[in-house]
Design an enzyme around this catalytic site. Structure first.
Site, mmCIF file in Angstrom:
data_model
loop_
_atom_site.group_PDB
_atom_site.id
_atom_site.type_symbol
_atom_site.label_atom_id
_atom_site.label_comp_id
_atom_site.label_asym_id
_atom_site.label_seq_id
_atom_site.Cartn_x
_atom_site.Cartn_y
_atom_site.Cartn_z
ATOM 1 N N HIS A 265 50.022 36.637 28.888
ATOM 2 C CA HIS A 265 50.160 37.844 28.674
ATOM 3 C C HIS A 265 50.690 38.231 31.122
ATOM 4 C CE1 HIS A 265 49.581 42.115 29.413
ATOM 5 N NE2 HIS A 265 50.745 42.720 28.077
ATOM 6 N N ASP A 319 51.654 41.368 20.181
ATOM 7 C CA ASP A 319 53.244 41.137 19.706
ATOM 8 C C ASP A 319 52.674 39.571 18.230
ATOM 9 O OD1 ASP A 319 55.088 42.646 20.772
ATOM 10 O OD2 ASP A 319 54.971 41.618 22.254
HETATM 11 C C1 COA Z 1 54.220 37.464 27.784
HETATM 12 C C2 COA Z 1 54.714 36.223 29.758
HETATM 13 C C3 COA Z 1 55.768 36.723 30.076
HETATM 14 C C4 COA Z 1 53.387 35.511 30.235
HETATM 15 O O1 COA Z 1 54.028 35.263 31.364
HETATM 16 P P1 COA Z 1 53.345 34.608 32.552
HETATM 17 O O2 COA Z 1 51.883 35.411 33.146
HETATM 18 O O3 COA Z 1 54.209 35.194 34.214
HETATM 19 O O4 COA Z 1 53.081 33.802 32.739
HETATM 20 P P2 COA Z 1 54.223 32.276 32.880
HETATM 21 O O5 COA Z 1 55.711 32.731 31.716
HETATM 22 O O6 COA Z 1 54.588 32.275 34.280
HETATM 23 O O7 COA Z 1 53.737 30.929 32.819
HETATM 24 C C5 COA Z 1 52.545 30.742 33.144
HETATM 25 C C6 COA Z 1 51.897 29.517 32.368
HETATM 26 O O8 COA Z 1 52.066 29.177 30.390
HETATM 27 C C7 COA Z 1 52.712 28.848 29.725
HETATM 28 N N1 COA Z 1 52.807 30.062 28.797
HETATM 29 C C8 COA Z 1 53.091 31.081 28.659
HETATM 30 N N2 COA Z 1 52.839 32.020 28.122
HETATM 31 C C9 COA Z 1 52.395 30.449 26.866
HETATM 32 C C10 COA Z 1 53.750 30.324 25.223
HETATM 33 N N3 COA Z 1 53.360 31.716 24.798
HETATM 34 N N4 COA Z 1 52.931 29.490 25.250
HETATM 35 C C11 COA Z 1 53.304 28.394 25.984
HETATM 36 N N5 COA Z 1 52.719 28.213 27.129
HETATM 37 C C12 COA Z 1 52.560 29.477 27.681
HETATM 38 C C13 COA Z 1 54.076 28.862 31.042
HETATM 39 O O9 COA Z 1 54.610 27.567 30.512
HETATM 40 C C14 COA Z 1 53.579 28.240 32.269
HETATM 41 O O10 COA Z 1 52.999 26.706 32.180
HETATM 42 P P3 COA Z 1 53.705 26.486 33.277
HETATM 43 O O11 COA Z 1 52.627 26.707 34.266
HETATM 44 O O12 COA Z 1 53.184 24.870 32.958
HETATM 45 O O13 COA Z 1 54.836 26.008 34.087
HETATM 46 C C15 COA Z 1 54.909 34.639 28.909
HETATM 47 O O14 COA Z 1 53.498 34.298 28.463
HETATM 48 C C16 COA Z 1 55.789 34.271 27.737
HETATM 49 O O15 COA Z 1 56.822 34.762 27.271
HETATM 50 N N6 COA Z 1 55.307 34.868 26.396
HETATM 51 C C17 COA Z 1 55.606 34.084 24.660
HETATM 52 C C18 COA Z 1 56.610 35.752 24.749
HETATM 53 C C19 COA Z 1 55.816 36.788 24.202
HETATM 54 O O16 COA Z 1 54.521 36.298 23.530
HETATM 55 N N7 COA Z 1 55.567 38.324 25.327
HETATM 56 C C20 COA Z 1 54.829 39.764 24.843
HETATM 57 C C21 COA Z 1 53.506 39.984 26.171
HETATM 58 S S1 COA Z 1 53.317 41.145 25.001
#
Ligand code: COA
Length: 388
Positions: A265, A319
């Site tokens: 998140h 979620d």
């Molecule tokens: C929600 C979300 C977009 C938040 O993203 P964010 O804070 O911008 O974090 P990032 O996407 O930049 O990820 C940071 C790191 O954590 C990792 N990471 C984040 N969420 C992850 C997940 N669900 N599974 C595995 N790795 C994850 C990323 O790969 C990244 O790794 P890296 O630094 O080695 O590249 C992201 O966690 C995600 O896409 N989750 C899955 C979708 C989901 O459940 N969304 C609902 C949110 S309520």
């Protein structure tokens, strides 16, 4: 010719940019806490109802019994759809995505409002309540029409959650199912300045009408990076299929740098408090219905993911179990995001009204890095590309 005269900071994604002061929602992402108008999400989920929570978000205080009764009476009166709107829904392709249906129909509702433009808070609330109340009727009417069934009219005396399940199936829901649905609506009603709330705020800042404000929120929620994660999380659990396959799935997904849906998140760096509530409810619901395989698979994925992601700030989010809850309630998967919208309209409205109390047109800037001073060529002399 230089387009910009002073150094510029670009806030891509508007991370950490504050657009207003707010008294609506506080998230402490480090401490796993979420408050609506100062009340903890745990207390609201335990003691409140969606109607009461929507009142709290929109007006700012918990209603008295008479205020709540009047609020419910208004919602109930607004719930039926005009025949023209039902006719319009019948005209859509049955293959339409329900979010597109919701966006188009909420926009169309404005055409049937005798005074769609409102210039004071009470008139805006009236329109927002019409939209909030009609949303379950729109979603269920489309779902039934696409299944070659007649839409079911709203039933007096039912809560928004119970009436949604009633209009979906044509049968009054089990009180426990209605309770679970009600809690799910409370948990999705508000979440500070997320993308769709910001979209509503931008539209409100132009002094556009409530139909335009909510329509823009639905359009923004439509995207898979925002509203669609619960569907994706459920699909993952279904693909994994059973608890014994969870470990292999998680190891392979992480090795391939794939994200585990329902995890991570932008704000929560520990447990999402909504996840805690939904997991408990989801477990109880699955046990009650004797449909525990998906829930147990989700638990196994969570256990394995937490083991492999230990030391990171990637925890389960709302979620991870909401899709399973909706699935066990018998709701088609492509209605999950419309349900999210049906609840979030309360938060969108609260933020639009709050912003309008001290409105300033939202008009950021873009740093121009393109060309200037290009000679205009007649059409026959152009090459059809950037080299002109
Ligand atoms: C929600 C979300 C977009 C938040 O993203 P964010 O804070 O911008 O974090 P990032 O996407 O930049 O990820 C940071 C790191 O954590 C990792 N990471 C984040 N969420 C992850 C997940 N669900 N599974 C595995 N790795 C994850 C990323 O790969 C990244 O790794 P890296 O630094 O080695 O590249 C992201 O966690 C995600 O896409 N989750 C899955 C979708 C989901 O459940 N969304 C609902 C949110 S309520």
């Amino acid at each position: 010719m230089s387009a910009v005269k002073e150094p510029v900071v670009i806030h891509k994604g508007l991370d950490n940019v504050y657009v207003k002061e707010s008294k609506i929602c506080f998230i402490d992402g480090e401490a796993s806490r979420l408050f609506y108008r100062g009340y903890s999400i745990e207390d609201l989920a335990e003691y409140s109802s969606f109607e009461e929570t929507a009142y709290l978000l929109i007006y700012g205080w918990l209603p008295t019994k008479s205020q709540l009764d009047e609020f419910k009476r208004r919602l109930e009166a607004f719930r039926p759809l005009e025949p023209n709107i039902i006719q319009l829904i019948r005209s859509y392709p049955t293959s339409s995505d329900p979010m597109d249906v919701l966006r188009t129909t909420v926009s169309a509702l404005g055409l049937y409002d005798p005074q769609p433009l409102a210039d004071n808070a009470e008139a805006r609330i009236e329109k927002a309540l019409k939209i909030l109340a009609k949303t379950p009727t729109i979603i269920t009417a489309f779902d039934r029409i696409r299944r070659q069934k007649q839409p079911v009219s709203p039933k007096s005396g039912l809560s928004q959650a119970a009436d949604f399940l009633y209009m979906l199936t044509g049968e009054e829901p089990d009180p426990y199912d209605a309770h679970v649905m009600d809690v799910a609506l409370i948990l999705h009603a508000e979440h500070e300045m997320n993308a769709s709330t910001f979209s509503c705020t931008v539209t409100a800042s132009t002094l556009a009408d409530m139909y335009s404000i909510i329509t823009s929120g639905i359009g923004t929620l439509r995207g898979p990076l925002h509203g669609g994660a619960n569907e994706a999380a459920l699909r993952t659990v279904m693909e994994v299929g059973e608890p014994s396959r969870a470990e292999t799935y998680v190891v392979e997904a992480l090795a391939q740098k794939k994200k585990i849906m329902g995890f991570g998140h932008r704000v929560y760096k520990t447990w999402d408090p909504r996840y805690v509530i939904l997991k408990k409810l989801g477990g109880e619901l699955a046990a009650k219905k004797g449909e525990t395989k998906l829930f147990d698979t989700a638990v196994a994925i969570e256990k394995s993911a937490r083991k492999h992601l230990e030391g990171t700030s990637i925890f389960p989010n709302v979620d991870s179990y909401s899709g399973i809850v909706f699935h066990v309630l018998g709701i088609p998967t492509d209605l999950f995001t419309p349900i999210f919208a049906m609840s979030r309209i309360a938060g969108w409205t609260a933020h639009a009204l709050e912003y309008l109390e001290a409105n300033r047109l939202i008009r950021p800037k873009a740093l121009y890095v393109g060309r200037t001073g290009i000679a205009y060529k007649p059409i026959d002399a152009r090459s059809g590309g950037l080299e002109d």
